[in-house]
Design an enzyme around this catalytic site. Structure first.
Site, short mmCIF file in Angstrom:
data_model
loop_
_atom_site.label_atom_id
_atom_site.label_comp_id
_atom_site.label_asym_id
_atom_site.label_seq_id
_atom_site.Cartn_x
_atom_site.Cartn_y
_atom_site.Cartn_z
N GLU A 9 0.74 -1.16 -0.14
CA GLU A 9 0.01 -0.15 0.03
C GLU A 9 0.83 1.29 -0.08
O GLU A 9 0.61 2.22 -0.69
CB GLU A 9 -1.10 0.06 1.28
CG GLU A 9 -1.79 -1.11 1.20
CD GLU A 9 -1.73 -1.97 2.21
OE1 GLU A 9 -2.54 -2.56 2.89
OE2 GLU A 9 -0.36 -2.43 2.14
N ASP A 96 -2.30 -5.31 3.33
CA ASP A 96 -2.30 -5.62 4.63
C ASP A 96 -3.30 -6.83 4.82
O ASP A 96 -4.21 -7.24 4.10
CB ASP A 96 -2.79 -4.61 5.80
CG ASP A 96 -1.98 -3.43 5.56
OD1 ASP A 96 -0.39 -3.76 5.75
OD2 ASP A 96 -2.23 -2.37 5.95
N ASP A 98 -6.04 -7.64 6.27
CA ASP A 98 -7.31 -7.67 7.17
C ASP A 98 -8.44 -7.14 5.85
O ASP A 98 -8.06 -7.33 4.65
CB ASP A 98 -7.34 -6.31 8.03
CG ASP A 98 -6.84 -4.99 7.22
OD1 ASP A 98 -6.56 -4.92 6.07
OD2 ASP A 98 -6.60 -3.88 7.98
N GLU A 100 -9.70 -4.62 4.93
CA GLU A 100 -9.27 -3.20 4.01
C GLU A 100 -8.28 -3.72 3.11
O GLU A 100 -8.24 -3.27 1.74
CB GLU A 100 -8.98 -2.00 4.77
CG GLU A 100 -8.86 -0.89 3.98
CD GLU A 100 -10.27 -0.35 3.70
OE1 GLU A 100 -10.21 0.98 3.25
OE2 GLU A 100 -11.32 -0.81 4.15
N TYR A 320 1.57 -5.83 13.04
CA TYR A 320 0.53 -4.92 12.36
C TYR A 320 -0.05 -4.16 13.29
O TYR A 320 -0.61 -4.73 14.46
CB TYR A 320 -0.27 -5.87 11.42
CG TYR A 320 -1.42 -5.16 10.75
CD1 TYR A 320 -0.86 -4.02 9.69
CD2 TYR A 320 -2.62 -5.33 10.57
CE1 TYR A 320 -1.83 -3.43 8.94
CE2 TYR A 320 -3.62 -4.54 9.65
CZ TYR A 320 -3.20 -3.64 9.25
OH TYR A 320 -4.30 -2.92 8.38
N ARG A 322 -3.21 -2.65 13.26
CA ARG A 322 -4.82 -2.67 13.14
C ARG A 322 -5.14 -3.98 13.54
O ARG A 322 -5.33 -4.85 12.56
CB ARG A 322 -5.33 -2.15 11.89
CG ARG A 322 -5.29 -0.63 11.55
CD ARG A 322 -5.93 -0.31 10.55
NE ARG A 322 -5.48 1.17 10.21
CZ ARG A 322 -4.49 1.47 9.21
NH1 ARG A 322 -4.11 0.28 8.33
NH2 ARG A 322 -4.09 2.72 8.73
N HIS A 367 -4.02 -11.69 13.34
CA HIS A 367 -4.17 -12.74 14.11
C HIS A 367 -3.10 -12.61 15.40
O HIS A 367 -2.91 -13.52 16.14
CB HIS A 367 -3.05 -14.07 13.26
CG HIS A 367 -4.11 -14.32 12.00
ND1 HIS A 367 -5.22 -14.91 12.14
CD2 HIS A 367 -3.75 -14.19 10.69
CE1 HIS A 367 -5.72 -14.91 10.61
NE2 HIS A 367 -4.89 -14.53 9.89
#
Length: 940
Positions: A9, A96, A98, A100, A320, A322, A367
């Protein structure tokens, strides 16, 4: 040799990962999202202009099929990615892990249309080992996660685009509604309502200095008189009434009489109770707890915390950021236990690793908890030498919390001593004192969790008492009567609001930072210090939603929506039937294409719009005056104001809603309004008035004529007050601009006048600022010529001549002194490199070094300023007020503000959606906004 293209990203993430890969890999970023739903009708291509659903961006009659548009500023970058892909043998989508990130990977796949093998590469930390493992075990794009994010995005679009226009029509233009932001605003408004209802109660108690025979002393507090417990603050309700009948309420006279009657009296230790205690460490951080703790300990906003955490993650320092998981991997547990033994000793390591139950329902964003990256963790001291100050502080929090989570309990002993005595009037009294000792420090060696209540921190400290035994004789040396007042419930801070939203099950950890930024940017909330204050506009918005769309701001309903969205992600529900029920109503799935539903969002908006009384929702009752006339706060086009009968007055910006009592309202309503005649102009015979206008106080010569000719006006100097302004001062203002003289060199006239940026002298097209408004009447031709001969300065440097208003310490990022100055758009703070205006709620007297650092940090996050941004909002209006009074303000001022938005500025803002800004996962829709020339792709 195989050549692989890896797309992530953000550029920072790309640079870090590129350092771990060899020559066979090209690592590039998508710079956040590459496409989204259209933001306005301008985004819709000509071929779809007449399609009813195109502006909404969702075909609600065709299974809610979304219409995706490519941002104009991303076109060139996408072409670059396509060119890189032509030279690649395989594509890794490394966004990422997730919802998003999965969505961004899918959008990249759809737009790039690769002809080479595509692999989804996932990891939750950016270390060499993690990247190599991710390369060796790729997977496919998880369509279930993509559909879940898509359903969430469509839901937020439907909510924002249907409800926001209702707010525009019934309250004010440019307002917004959102699935999470509206509920967050309601939480703050309800707390302010509690504070407005709150009635203060007074109560008294005693503190005693009690002495032992050996001369040592200690403090104790009165707990009972005559066998009845002494009332404390917890015994009163919000109306100031006692809720218990078996307590004794002391007033000032009783407390002082009792103190006099106990002074010097003998006392006895009635009981000594000792109990062992232990405290266990808190779980490792997930997103919301990191935001809360950084808010409490570092006074960071949620946005500032997430920015620092994202930079740490992208540069390989933490996992990570988030996540709503509190789990640690086996490798992390091993690393923590090894580190604890090395730093603190074997006795601090538990016999087995600690595990923590996740209290967040459907936790699934990642996770693992937020922890230091890798198998060997860098110390905070080492990291502080490699990163910025914000990142160093956040890393230290993460490191300490993670290490502490795997350490032994704190063990100690608490002691409660009850002391009996008898007052001179014969009544029995009892005092109490407690203490605690720490016998084994356990995880305290590494970390002590913060608290929203500063007093609660004291619980973690030892309090030693002298040795006391039951039956021991004591004496009351000194007694002091203390008066107290009950306090209303505390205002939320960003940290405590995040915790409340989490308790309610509203929103997700990834959305809290963007939600808090949104409600402040929209003007629903402003900060004073760390406290969040709702505005009167927020009251009006919440009132409308509660009365006419109660389900949409119902806490349980909003939490159920989150659960449903998580079930869609887990495959337990299908998105299309759920969206039909939400939009068309409960019966929607029974009819063709979801038609015929009841109580859906579409029906609620269409049926309720005509029933909404705009005046009612914009009116907040304050109370009644002594004559029984109602006093109401109203939200108007030009700001909030008070009304009592025919009397109106603006509500000062700095006044919090709970401070607007009936007494304060009457004081505002009866204060001199500023509209008064100060005398007659001796030359024209016209009356001279001082008036209060939309942009400030001004003077006016005569009244408007029937043919529409406007009277002459002039703004007051900042040193002048409306209620003391004299005719002489008014006439001097009306005489401006003043001709200072002519330049001997060319005969051109030099004038002195007051403008939107303050006082200045002008000759032709050249102008220079004066240091004070009074100089307009005193500056000479020679002085003016000397000023005009100096190089022209702009912006904050102009204010430097008058010196700073306040010095606010050293900025931790730039290591330069921060000063507070008065600028063309009002007060601002600066470290010499970055300039940040004070926001609503900030005052010159109340600004603290911590708040100044926060303002500068937020300004840096937004990137370099542009000309289009400088003139927006209240600052522009205030600046304009110094040039023209309210009587001359018309629509052109608004048009100028709108025009200021340039393509370049909009493009920059559009590009910073996820990878760049750190706030951005799953930002909810709030209101339409203009964008430019997109490419359009309908989902296949």
């Amino acid at each position: 040799m195989t050549k692989s293209l890896v797309i992530v990203e953000s550029p920072a993430k790309a640079r870090t990962i590129a350092g771990f890969l060899g020559d066979g890999y090209v690592v590039e970023s998508s710079i956040g999202h590459i496409r989204d739903l259209p933001k306005s009708a301008d985004d819709v291509p000509p071929a779809l202009k007449k399609v009813p659903w195109a502006k909404l961006g969702v075909d609600v009659e065709n299974d809610f099929k979304p219409l995706y548009v490519v941002d104009a500023d991303k076109k060139q970058h996408i072409q670059r990615l396509k060119q890189l892909l032509k030279d690649a043998d395989e594509l890794y989508l490394a966004t990422d892990e997730d919802r998003e990130g999965e969505s961004i990977a899918w959008h990249l796949y759809e737009v790039l249309q690769p002809k080479v093998p595509v692999r989804r590469m996932v990891f939750h930390e950016i270390t060499r080992k993690a990247i190599q493992q991710a390369l060796s075990s790729p997977r496919e794009i998880d369509r279930r996660l993509v559909e879940a994010q898509e359903a969430r995005r469509i839901l937020d679009r439907l909510f924002g685009y249907e409800v926001s226009p209702v707010l525009w029509k019934k309250i004010l233009p440019k307002l917004s509604a959102g699935r999470v932001q509206s509920v967050a605003t309601r939480v703050l408004v309800e707390r302010e309502r509690e504070r407005m209802r709150f009635v203060t109660a007074k109560y008294w108690d005693l503190d005693a200095l009690i002495g032992k025979k050996d001369g040592s002393t200690f403090d104790a507090g009165l707990v009972s008189v005559g066998g009845a417990r002494v009332a404390s603050g917890k015994d009163f309700n919000e109306n100031g009434k006692l809720t218990k009948s078996d307590v004794v309420l002391l007033d000032e006279a009783q407390a002082k009489t009792l103190a006099d009657g106990l002074r010097g009296q003998p006392m006895t230790v009635r009981s000594v109770e000792r109990k062992p205690y232990k405290r266990s460490p808190s779980a490792p951080f997930m997103t919301s707890t990191l935001q809360q703790e950084a808010g409490r300990k570092l006074r960071f906003s949620t946005s500032r915390t997430m920015k620092a955490a994202q930079r740490l993650y992208e540069n390989g320092y933490i996992t990570y950021m988030r996540t709503d998981s509190t789990t640690l991997s086996e490798a992390a547990l091993t690393a923590a236990r090894r580190l604890i033994e090395e730093m603190y000793g074997r006795e601090y390591v538990p016999s087995a690793p600690r595990t923590y139950a996740n209290k967040v329902k459907n936790a699934q964003e990642a996770h693992e908890a937020i922890r230091p990256a890798g198998d060997t963790w860098k110390t905070p001291e080492d990291v502080s030498r490699e990163v910025g100050p914000d990142e160093a502080k956040v890393y230290e929090l993460v490191w300490k919390r993670t290490v502490a989570s795997q350490m032994q309990d704190v063990r100690g002993e608490s002691i409660v001593v009850k002391i009996a005595g008898k007052a001179r009037d014969g009544r029995d009294v009892e005092f109490s004192v407690s203490g605690n000792t720490i016998q084994f420090a356990g995880f305290y060696r590494a970390y002590v969790e913060g608290s929203d209540d500063p007093e609660a921190e004291l619980e973690s400290r030892e309090k030693h008492l002298p040795e006391l035994v039951e039956g021991e004789s004591l004496v009351a040396r000194e007694l002091k009567a203390n008066g107290h007042e009950t306090q209303p419930p505390a205002r939320y801070t960003e940290a405590s609001l995040v915790r409340r939203l989490e308790e309610l099950g509203v929103g997700r950890p990834s959305t809290y930072a963007s939600t808090l930024s949104t409600i402040q940017d929209r003007g629903y909330v402003f900060k004073k210090g760390t406290a969040l204050y709702p505005s009167w506009t927020a009251f009006a918005v919440v009132s409308l939603l509660e009365k006419h769309f109660p389900e949409l701001v119902d806490y349980a309903f909003t939490a159920r929506m989150e659960d449903d969205l998580d079930e869609i992600a887990n495959g337990a529900q299908n998105a299309v039937p759920w969206l039909r029920r939400f939009y068309f109503g409960e019966a929607a799935n029974e009819g063709p294409n979801g038609a015929g539903g009841d109580n859906g969002l579409k029906t609620m908006v269409s049926e309720n719009l005509g029933e909404i009384d705009a005046r009612a929702v914009n009116s907040i009752p304050i109370g009644v005056d002594p004559n029984g006339v109602e006093i109401v706060a109203r939200v108007g086009r030009y700001g909030p104001y008070l009304q009592r009968g025919e009397d109106t007055v603006s509500i000062p910006e700095e006044l919090a809603p709970d401070e607007l009592t009936v007494e304060k309202s009457l004081a505002l309503l009866t204060a001199p309004s500023g509209d008064r005649e100060v005398g007659k102009d001796p030359e024209t015979g016209l009356s001279v008035f001082v008036k209060a206008g939309r942009f400030g106080t001004y003077v006016q010569l005569g009244e408007a004529t029937k043919d529409g000719e406007k009277p002459k006006t002039a703004s007051l100097f900042s040193s002048m007050k409306a209620d003391t302004l004299t005719l002489e001062q008014a006439l001097k203002l009306l005489s401006l601009p003043r001709t200072v003289g002519n330049d001997p060199a060319d005969g051109v006239a030099i004038t002195a006048q007051n403008g939107r940026y303050g006082p200045y002298v002008q000759k032709g097209t050249e102008s220079r600022s004066l240091e004070s408004e009074d100089q307009i009447f005193t500056v000479t031709t020679e002085q003016a010529l000397a000023l005009l001969a100096q190089p022209k300065t702009r912006g904050p440097r102009r204010a430097a001549a008058t010196g700073p208003l306040k010095e606010l310490g050293v900025d931790p990022v730039s290591q330069k002194p921060i000063v507070l100055r008065e600028g063309r758009f009002g007060p601002y703070v600066s470290d010499g490199d970055t300039v940040a205006s004070l926001r609503k709620g900030d005052t010159i007297d109340g600004i603290t070094p911590e708040r100044a650092q926060e303002l500068l940090a937020e300004r840096r996050e937004r990137g370099p300023s542009t000309k289009s941004k400088r003139g927006r909002g209240g600052a522009k209006a205030k600046a304009a007020a110094s040039e023209k009074p309210a009587a001359e303000k018309k629509a052109p001022a608004k048009k100028a503000a709108k025009k200021a938005s340039t393509k370049k500025a909009a493009a920059k803002k559009a590009s910073a959606k996820k990878g760049d800004d750190g706030d951005g996962a799953e930002a909810e829709e709030s209101r339409p906004a203009k964008k430019r020339s997109p490419d359009v792709t309908a989902e296949p």
